[in-house]
Structures are given as structure tokens and as C-alpha cells.
Enzyme design. Structure first.
Site, short mmCIF file in Angstrom:
data_model
loop_
_atom_site.label_atom_id
_atom_site.label_comp_id
_atom_site.label_asym_id
_atom_site.label_seq_id
_atom_site.Cartn_x
_atom_site.Cartn_y
_atom_site.Cartn_z
N TYR A 133 0.84 -1.21 0.00
CA TYR A 133 0.00 0.00 0.00
C TYR A 133 0.88 1.26 0.00
O TYR A 133 0.72 2.15 -0.84
CB TYR A 133 -0.93 -0.02 1.22
N ASN A 162 -3.05 7.24 9.61
CA ASN A 162 -4.05 6.86 10.61
C ASN A 162 -4.86 8.02 11.17
O ASN A 162 -4.86 8.27 12.38
CB ASN A 162 -3.38 6.13 11.79
N1 LIG Z 1 -7.35 7.43 6.63
C1 LIG Z 1 -6.04 7.64 6.84
O1 LIG Z 1 -5.57 7.61 7.98
C2 LIG Z 1 -5.12 7.93 5.68
C3 LIG Z 1 -3.77 8.15 5.93
C4 LIG Z 1 -2.92 8.47 4.86
C5 LIG Z 1 -3.42 8.56 3.57
N2 LIG Z 1 -4.74 8.31 3.36
C6 LIG Z 1 -5.22 8.38 1.98
O2 LIG Z 1 -6.32 9.28 1.93
C7 LIG Z 1 -7.27 8.84 0.97
C8 LIG Z 1 -8.64 8.70 1.61
O3 LIG Z 1 -8.56 7.76 2.68
P1 LIG Z 1 -9.85 7.35 3.52
O4 LIG Z 1 -9.39 6.93 4.86
O5 LIG Z 1 -10.90 8.39 3.39
O6 LIG Z 1 -10.26 6.02 2.74
P2 LIG Z 1 -11.70 5.57 2.22
O7 LIG Z 1 -11.56 4.14 1.82
O8 LIG Z 1 -12.75 5.92 3.20
O9 LIG Z 1 -11.86 6.49 0.94
C9 LIG Z 1 -11.37 6.16 -0.33
C10 LIG Z 1 -12.47 6.47 -1.32
O10 LIG Z 1 -11.98 6.23 -2.65
C11 LIG Z 1 -12.96 5.46 -3.38
N3 LIG Z 1 -12.19 4.72 -4.38
C12 LIG Z 1 -11.24 3.78 -4.18
N4 LIG Z 1 -10.73 3.38 -5.36
C13 LIG Z 1 -11.37 4.08 -6.32
C14 LIG Z 1 -11.28 4.12 -7.73
N5 LIG Z 1 -10.45 3.32 -8.40
N6 LIG Z 1 -12.08 4.97 -8.41
C15 LIG Z 1 -12.96 5.79 -7.75
N7 LIG Z 1 -13.09 5.78 -6.42
C16 LIG Z 1 -12.30 4.95 -5.70
C17 LIG Z 1 -13.63 4.61 -2.33
O11 LIG Z 1 -14.91 4.16 -2.71
C18 LIG Z 1 -13.69 5.58 -1.14
O12 LIG Z 1 -14.86 6.38 -1.20
C19 LIG Z 1 -6.71 7.53 0.40
O13 LIG Z 1 -6.01 7.84 -0.77
C20 LIG Z 1 -5.77 7.05 1.48
O14 LIG Z 1 -4.75 6.23 0.94
C21 LIG Z 1 -5.60 8.01 4.37
#
Ligand SMILES: NC(=O)c1ccc[n+]([C@@H]2O[C@H](COP(=O)([O-])OP(=O)(O)OC[C@H]3O[C@@H](n4cnc5c(N)ncnc54)[C@H](O)[C@@H]3O)[C@@H](O)[C@H]2O)c1
Length: 261
Positions: A133, A162
Site C-alpha cells: 500500500y 491513521n
Molecule cells: N485514513 C487515513 O488515515 C489515511 C492516511 C494516509 C493517507 N490516506 C489516503 O487518503 C485517501 C482517503 O482515505 P480514507 O481513509 O478516506 O479512505 P476511504 O476508503 O474511506 O476512501 C477512499 C475512497 O476512494 C474510493 N475509491 C477507491 N478506489 C477508487 C477508484 N479506483 N475509483 C474511484 N473511487 C475509488 C472509495 O470508494 C472511497 O470512497 C486515500 O487515498 C488514502 O490512501 C488516508
């Protein structure tokens, strides 16, 4: 107009809630982990995958998109060890499709959501990722950097880890500021760490619970503390929440959860 890909997800939906106060917003999401009901009613919602060239082309043709906020990704470290193909396809290959369609429509501004990649650190620290990832995010950063230089784009990468319910407010502030900044930049690629600059042990976060010691997991990294000097100096952004608030707000958030993220 701003396109938020992944805007039906946990962080994306909060970012959209803020953006609709001042911008016209299109949310594009395949709902793989997102939730349709979480998307603010003032935003236009289109269900679709960023790997779907045809559908993305329709979106960019239909709306005058100026900036893309990219949050669409698969984001589970353990799952990424079990199924790296999903992670490289969904997070890297699909990002390439999005960038291609952006180029074809002369959209140059992008804010990209990345993860904290290694032990603390400065944005230029040696990168040693621990799981597919994180590697998919790192590869995408590299691609974005090359595109920025070659195609005169503007990109801000936000690296964090996180997020819990209260930090979301700090994150939303960071996204707002990044969006505001990226449109003013010219051919610029910037990476910023987010966090509160302090490390907390698991013990500190579990005041009233019993802690069971066990073997560390393959994906665990022993220390994560972001160095925040760069974002503080360049964008003037400071995190507002301390550990106590993070825990209490996270707890309250879980009690009142409306959406199944
Ligand atoms: N939550 C965290 O702590 C965290 C930390 C670092 C980075 N991130 C990054 O932030 C972003 C959002 O994270 P989150 O926690 O809200 O995750 P999440 O899974 O709640 O949100 C991701 C969204 O992207 C959509 N999605 C995934 N693949 C897709 C695709 N191919 N086409 C269209 N839509 C797609 C999903 O349906 C979802 O709505 C991600 O890129 C994640 O890697 C999150």
C-alpha cells in the site's frame, strides 16, 4: 470547479463538506469503500472508477474542472500484503489514467493524498516503505513529480497516517490550504507531512484499557513521527488537536457514527 475523486470516503466526505462552502464540487467515486449518503448534497455526485477512461473523459468534458483532489485508493496495509495486484492497479495504474485524462483536458492542479512513508521524518528522508500500500503511494508520488516537471503541472502531496475523528478537522484545514495554494503555484511539486509533530506510544493512548502484548505485525513500523517544519514554515499550518482531544473526539465519533466507513 473542483473534482474530488474518492470524495465519498471517510476523509473525502469531510473535505467535500468544507469545499462546498466556497466552491462548486464534483465528487467521483466507485463506492468500493465509500458511502453515497456521506456525500454533501451540495456536491454533484457521479459514480465511477478512476480507471474508467471513458467515464472520466465524460466528467472532464461536462464540467469546467480546474483542480483535482485525489483521495481514491485502496488503503488497507494488511490487505495490500495479501493482494498487491489490487493495490498497484487501483492506486498506481488508475492514477495514471486520471493523470492522462487531466492532461487531455489541460487540468494542471492536483492535491494528492499519500501516506507517511517511513520513520519520522523530513519530506526528503530516505524512503523505505513497509508494505505494498505504502509503495503504491510512493510510486504515485514519483509519477506525479515526473508529470509536474514534464507537463508543467502543479502538485501538492499531503502525507499523513491513521487519521482519527478529530484529526479530520486538522486534515480538512490542510486540504483547504493545499487547494488554495496549488492553484497559485506554477509548475511546482511539493510534499508536506501532516501530523502534530509529537509521538505517542500505544500505552499513552489506552489509559483505561488493558494492553495485551503480542508479536509485532509484518506491516508495523516501530516509530512514526512526522516532521512538520516544512508545512509550518511554508504554509503556516499548525495542528490544533492534542492526544486527549483526539481520543475523546474519536470515541464520541464512533458512538455517533452515521456512515459505515
Ligand atoms: N485514513 C487515513 O488515515 C489515511 C492516511 C494516509 C493517507 N490516506 C489516503 O487518503 C485517501 C482517503 O482515505 P480514507 O481513509 O478516506 O479512505 P476511504 O476508503 O474511506 O476512501 C477512499 C475512497 O476512494 C474510493 N475509491 C477507491 N478506489 C477508487 C477508484 N479506483 N475509483 C474511484 N473511487 C475509488 C472509495 O470508494 C472511497 O470512497 C486515500 O487515498 C488514502 O490512501 C488516508
Amino acid at each position: 470547479m473542483i473534482l474530488v475523486v474518492g470524495g465519498a470516503g471517510y476523509i473525502g466526505s469531510h473535505v467535500v463538506n468544507r469545499l462546498v462552502e466556497s466552491e462548486r464540487v464534483v465528487v467521483y467515486d466507485n463506492l468500493s469503500t465509500g458511502c453515497r449518503e456521506a456525500v454533501n448534497e451540495q456536491a454533484i455526485f457521479i459514480e465511477g472508477d478512476i480507471a474508467d477512461e471513458k467515464r472520466l473523459t465524460q466528467v472532464f468534458s461536462l464540467f469546467p474542472i480546474k483542480t483535482v483532489v485525489h483521495l481514491a485508493a485502496a488503503g488497507l496495509e494488511v490487505e495490500s500484503h495479501e493482494n498487491p495486484q489490487l493495490y498497484y492497479e487501483n492506486n498506481v495504474t488508475a492514477t495514471l489514467v486520471l493523470l492522462k485524462i487531466m492532461r487531455e483536458h489541460h487540468v494542471k492542479n492536483i492535491v494528492y493524498s499519500s501516506t507517511a512513508l517511513t520513520e519520522p521524518l523530513h519530506e526528503k528522508s530516505y524512503i523505505e516503505t513497509t508494505n505494498p500500500y505504502a509503495r503504491s503511494k510512493y510510486f504515485s508520488e514519483q509519477i506525479l513529480q515526473d508529470y509536474t516537471m514534464a507537463y508543467k503541472m502543479n502538485c501538492i502531496v499531503l502525507r499523513y497516517l491513521n487519521a482519527s475523528d478529530i484529526q479530520v478537522e486538522d486534515l480538512v484545514n490542510a486540504y483547504s490550504l493545499a487547494i488554495e495554494t496549488v492553484v497559485k503555484n506554477e509548475q511546482s511539486f511539493k510534499i508536506y507531512n501532516l501530523g502534530n509533530g509529537q509521538g505517542y506510544s500505544v500505552k499513552e493512548t489506552k489509559e483505561k484499557e488493558t494492553i495485551t502484548k503480542s508479536e509485532s505485525r509484518i506491516e508495523d513500523t516501530p516509530v512514526f513521527i512526522a516532521n512538520l517544519q516544512k508545512i509550518q514554515q511554508e504554509l503556516g499550518l499548525y495542528a490544533e488537536k492534542n492526544l486527549q482531544r483526539i481520543i475523546s473526539d474519536t470515541w464520541n465519533g464512533h458512538q455517533n457514527k452515521n456512515f459505515n466507513f
